[in-house]
Design an enzyme around this catalytic site. Structure first.
Site, short mmCIF file in Angstrom:
data_model
loop_
_atom_site.label_atom_id
_atom_site.label_comp_id
_atom_site.label_asym_id
_atom_site.label_seq_id
_atom_site.Cartn_x
_atom_site.Cartn_y
_atom_site.Cartn_z
N HIS A 48 0.88 -1.16 0.00
CA HIS A 48 0.00 0.00 0.00
C HIS A 48 0.92 1.21 0.00
CE1 HIS A 48 -2.85 -2.92 2.05
NE2 HIS A 48 -3.44 -2.59 0.92
N ASP A 51 2.25 1.69 3.35
CA ASP A 51 3.19 0.65 3.82
C ASP A 51 4.61 1.11 3.47
OD1 ASP A 51 1.24 -1.26 4.63
OD2 ASP A 51 1.06 -2.02 2.58
C1 3MF Z 1 -9.23 -6.60 0.60
C2 3MF Z 1 -7.99 -6.86 -0.14
C3 3MF Z 1 -6.91 -5.84 0.04
C4 3MF Z 1 -6.10 -5.63 -1.21
C5 3MF Z 1 -4.95 -4.73 -0.96
C6 3MF Z 1 -4.10 -4.47 -2.17
C7 3MF Z 1 -6.09 -5.45 2.23
O1 3MF Z 1 -10.19 -7.56 0.44
O2 3MF Z 1 -7.88 -7.86 -0.82
O3 3MF Z 1 -6.09 -6.26 1.11
O4 3MF Z 1 -5.66 -6.82 -1.73
O5 3MF Z 1 -5.43 -3.54 -0.49
O6 3MF Z 1 -4.82 -4.14 -3.27
#
Ligand code: 3MF
Ligand code: MG
Length: 343
Positions: A48, A51
């Site tokens: 992210h 992150d």
């Molecule tokens: C939520 C997700 C997310 C995405 C992530 C990257 C937190 O259901 O799958 O995980 O995968 O944000 O795109």
């Protein structure tokens, strides 16, 4: 030897907090996670925006780039690379009702700012993929947003990204619900329609997450196949899901083994990864698990994916052909089950 390269996100190792209770394991520092990812056998890290650059809302554009550079150093020191950056548009108070589809112009502006900064971060990390999980781009109250205006707004946001950086690729990670009730972009078909309508369809593709497809009542292997048909599968989030409930992010294959096999089989058959795509995981440890099991679900998912890859490579296409010719689907089905169950 696997034909695939594998990726994982730092959020896949987490403290276990959920909507009903606090954390049960302690937070592990990013640098420690990265070191362990390499040891487990991963090749790349998914990010992210925050992150890679924590507290980015408080930083200038130049400071954001500098911080991203420092994160890249941590990756390089551990022999890893970045796969993608995803703007985290669901955490901020300004995007409680969506980012791109918020009814407030000011909030949409914030969402655009985060998206363009995600591109800056991707450039510093050395990757060319932006993933859009459109978490809150939908409704809790159906009548609160105009659906057509909202779809157009998502398209506008994607076009802004494509225009801001002529090399960046946008991958839409589809999901039908959670945290919204109804999403504006629930399936791979929706993602590819947005791609076709964008200012540069060649730079908009999809990322398919197994559990998200299942939540839409769809077969993840066929969602993968649909994107592959059009050369649009640029990422996957392999995981598993037990029926229609909250998004579980179970370890890959632990619940629906045959479906997991067919996801890997279609990836193998189509030489997925040959253009640099990664087999990504998006899995969570069960909340009940102690600190020492913080990575076990990742090790297990990787092992299961590789075992299924071996099974897919052993698949007897001559026998399959014979069964299809005689329409002996009972024999074909039994063959698949035996392939999966025999050592
Ligand atoms: C939520 C997700 C997310 C995405 C992530 C990257 C937190 O259901 O799958 O995980 O995968 O944000 O795109
Ligand atoms: Mg995901």
């Amino acid at each position: 030897m696997s034909m695939f390269r594998f990726s994982v996100g730092p959020w896949n190792v987490h403290s276990g907090a959920d909507a009903f209770g606090p954390e049960v394991r302690s937070e592990i520092p990013f640098a420690d996670k990265v070191k362990r990812f390499k040891e487990i056998g991963f090749d790349a890290v998914q990010f992210h925006d925050d992150d890679a650059v924590p507290d980015m809302n408080d930083l200038s554009d130049a400071q954001i780039r500098a911080k991203a550079k420092a994160t890249r150093k941590i990756l390089e020191d551990n022999g890893l690379v970045a796969e993608f950056v995803a703007p985290r548009l669901w955490m901020d108070r300004r995007t409680i009702d969506g980012g791109y589809t918020s009814n407030s112009a000011k909030e949409r502006e914030f969402a655009d700012w985060r998206s363009l900064r995600s591109i800056d971060i991707a450039n510093e990390l050395g990757c060319d993929k932006i993933v859009l999980w459109l978490a809150r781009e939908g409704t809790l109250c159906y009548e609160s947003k105009d659906a057509i205006t909202s779809v157009r707004r998502i398209l506008d946001a994607i076009n802004k990204m494509l225009e801001y950086d002529k090399k960046i690729k946008v991958l839409i990670e589809t999901k039908p619900n959670e945290p919204v009730d109804i999403s504006f972009c629930p399936t791979m078909g929706h993602a590819l329609a947005l791609s076709a309508a964008s200012v540069d369809p060649n730079r908009v593709g999809g990322l398919l997450e197994s559990a998200h497809a299942m939540l839409a009542g769809l077969d993840p292997a066929n969602e993968i196949a649909f994107a592959l048909t059009f050369g649009k599968l640029w990422g996957v989030h392999l995981n598993d899901q037990n029926g229609l409930k909250f998004d579980q992010d179970k370890a890959f294959g632990v619940q629906n083994l045959r479906t997991a096999f067919n996801q890997v089989k279609v990836l193998v058959e189509n030489n997925y990864g040959s253009k640099g795509e990664y087999v990504g995981l998006d899995v969570k440890a069960m909340r009940t698990q102690p600190q020492e099991n913080s990575y076990r679900h990742l090790e297990n998912s990787l092992k299961i994916a590789k075992m299924l890859e071996e099974k897919a490579k052993k698949f007897d296409y001559a026998f399959q052909k014979k069964c299809v010719e005689t329409r002996d689907y009972e024999a074909l089905e039994m063959y698949v089950l035996e392939l999966l169950m025999k050592g």
